[in-house]
Structure formats: C-alpha cells, structure tokens
Design a protein around this motif. Structure first.
Motif, mmCIF file in Angstrom:
data_model
loop_
_atom_site.group_PDB
_atom_site.id
_atom_site.type_symbol
_atom_site.label_atom_id
_atom_site.label_comp_id
_atom_site.label_asym_id
_atom_site.label_seq_id
_atom_site.Cartn_x
_atom_site.Cartn_y
_atom_site.Cartn_z
ATOM 1 N N CYS A 64 0.879 -1.163 0.100
ATOM 2 C CA CYS A 64 -0.130 -0.091 -0.054
ATOM 3 C C CYS A 64 0.851 1.382 -0.063
ATOM 4 N N VAL A 78 -2.081 2.707 -2.101
ATOM 5 C CA VAL A 78 -3.389 2.816 -1.474
ATOM 6 C C VAL A 78 -3.145 3.722 -0.192
ATOM 7 N N PRO A 80 -0.433 6.727 1.577
ATOM 8 C CA PRO A 80 0.313 7.779 1.385
ATOM 9 C C PRO A 80 1.869 7.429 1.049
ATOM 10 N N VAL A 85 8.111 10.752 5.476
ATOM 11 C CA VAL A 85 7.329 10.433 6.582
ATOM 12 C C VAL A 85 7.914 10.819 7.954
ATOM 13 N N ARG A 88 7.728 14.480 8.330
ATOM 14 C CA ARG A 88 6.478 14.888 8.814
ATOM 15 C C ARG A 88 5.737 14.602 10.280
ATOM 16 N N LEU A 89 6.223 13.060 10.726
ATOM 17 C CA LEU A 89 5.815 12.697 11.955
ATOM 18 C C LEU A 89 6.866 12.303 12.673
ATOM 19 N N ILE A 94 4.639 7.887 14.118
ATOM 20 C CA ILE A 94 4.710 6.727 13.260
ATOM 21 C C ILE A 94 4.151 5.364 13.972
ATOM 22 N N ARG A 97 0.442 4.813 14.352
ATOM 23 C CA ARG A 97 0.058 4.424 13.061
ATOM 24 C C ARG A 97 0.106 2.930 12.585
ATOM 25 N N ILE A 98 1.410 2.724 13.272
ATOM 26 C CA ILE A 98 1.693 1.302 12.766
ATOM 27 C C ILE A 98 0.779 0.235 13.695
ATOM 28 N N VAL A 109 -8.175 1.629 5.720
ATOM 29 C CA VAL A 109 -7.907 0.297 5.357
ATOM 30 C C VAL A 109 -6.658 -0.470 5.801
ATOM 31 N N MET A 110 -5.895 0.665 6.528
ATOM 32 C CA MET A 110 -4.746 0.007 6.956
ATOM 33 C C MET A 110 -4.875 -1.078 8.037
ATOM 34 N N TYR A 113 -1.446 -3.556 13.179
ATOM 35 C CA TYR A 113 -0.390 -4.444 13.240
ATOM 36 C C TYR A 113 0.101 -4.656 14.859
ATOM 37 N N LEU A 132 2.315 -8.172 13.936
ATOM 38 C CA LEU A 132 3.834 -8.179 14.204
ATOM 39 C C LEU A 132 4.277 -8.009 15.526
ATOM 40 N N LEU A 144 11.524 4.040 9.378
ATOM 41 C CA LEU A 144 10.641 5.014 8.617
ATOM 42 C C LEU A 144 11.057 6.641 9.169
#
Ligand code: HEC
Length: 149
Positions: A64, A78, A80, A85, A88-89, A94, A97-98, A109-110, A113, A132, A144
């Motif tokens: 994605c 799918v 960004p 990143v 930005r973050l 980060i 978001r994971i 849709v992510m 994890y 994970l 990242l």
C-alpha cells in the motif's frame, strides 16, 4: 477497500509472532496521536525494519505504500507515500499509526499491526497474537524515522 483490508489481515496474521493473550497496550502509553515510548524499551534497527517493510511474510507494507529508493518490484499507492514520513511525523506518531491506525481513522483500510482485540478472520492458533511483534514494530519505526525525504 474494507474487503481488501480483511483479506490482507488474514494473510498477514499468518506471519504473527507476538506473544500476548493480554491487552497489548496500556492506555497511558498513548499520548494524543502518538505512542512516545518504544514498545520494547529499546530502539529498533532500521535495516531490519526496511526488510520487514518489504517482506511479503511479515509487514509487506509496500502493498500500500511507496518509499523512495526501496528495492521492491511492486509498490502500491493505497496509502500515502512514506518517503518523507520521518520529516512529517515523530517516531511516536509513526508508532501509533503502525500499531493501530484505526485509533485515528476508524474507517482506515490500514490493518492494525499490534492489536489483538477486534480482529476478524484470525487464523486458527493465532488468536491473541498481533500481526507483528513489538520488536518488528520498533524496527519499522526506526526505518521510517530515517525516511525524511
Ligand atoms: C491495506 C493497505 C495498507 C497496508 C498494508 C499498510 N498501510 Fe499504512 N496506511 C494505509 C492508509 C490508507 C493510510 C492513510 C491513513 C488512513 O487511512 O487514515 C496509511 C497510513 C500510514 C502511515 C501514516 C502516514 C502519514 O503520512 O500520515 C504510516 C506511518 C503507515 N501507514 C505505515 C505502514 C506500515 C509500516 C505498514 C506495514 C507494516 C503499513 N503502513 C501497511 C494503508 C496501508
């Protein structure tokens, strides 16, 4: 999109490696839109994170996300692009978001994890395990964070 997410989750959960029956996160680990502290208490390894990002049997984030200069034959769009990143973050943003992007966008849709509750279609024998491990999450965060454009 929802169906895609569910199918992905099914596939990804085959690669689950964590060890938790318990709730994985304490509520006070989340501050605003971030998880400021490492899940393992240690920094992750960016090179391992790069491998997890690409590997079909673990993260497979390239399905994605595009990252510049990554040696991966196919990269999806799918989500960004993540080439900048790290600029930005923060690492904490980060990480959240994971861990579970649906905390910020319930319709995302992510896949989450690092969450064990509310997962659908989890493969038999893998119930109670995140997709994970905490170590893999930290390796991805470390990777990242280096992506600053
Ligand atoms: C099924 C597609 C999909 C997969 C697989 C996926 N993501 Fe995402 N990701 C997204 C989407 C879509 C967003 C945008 C956030 C939203 O939906 O609200 C996103 C957002 C993000 C963000 C925040 C980016 C920003 O600019 O705000 C990060 C970081 C991220 N993903 C990392 C990952 C990592 C690491 C993996 C692999 C472990 C991964 N993603 C796998 C779809 C995906």
């Amino acid at each position: 999109m929802r169906a895609l997410g569910a199918v992905l989750l099914l596939g990804l959960s085959v690669a689950a490696t964590g060890c938790g029956e318990r709730e994985l996160l304490d509520p006070d680990q989340v501050v605003g839109d971030a998880i400021p502290n490492s899940l393992t208490g240690l920094p992750g390894d960016p090179e391992t994170g790069r491998a997890i990002f690409v590997a079909r049997e673990s993260g497979h984030c390239v399905l994605c996300h595009v990252v510049a200069d990554l040696d991966a034959p196919f990269q999806g769009n799918v989500g960004p692009a993540l080439s900048d990143v790290g600029a930005r973050l923060t690492p904490g943003q980060i990480r959240l978001r994971i861990v579970d992007a649906s905390r910020l966008n319930p319709d995302t849709v992510m896949p989450p994890y690092y969450r064990v509750h509310g997962l659908h279609q989890v493969s038999h024998g893998l119930e109670g395990k995140p997709v994970l491990s905490s170590q893999q999450i930290e390796d991805l965060v470390a990777f990242l964070a280096t992506m600053d454009g």
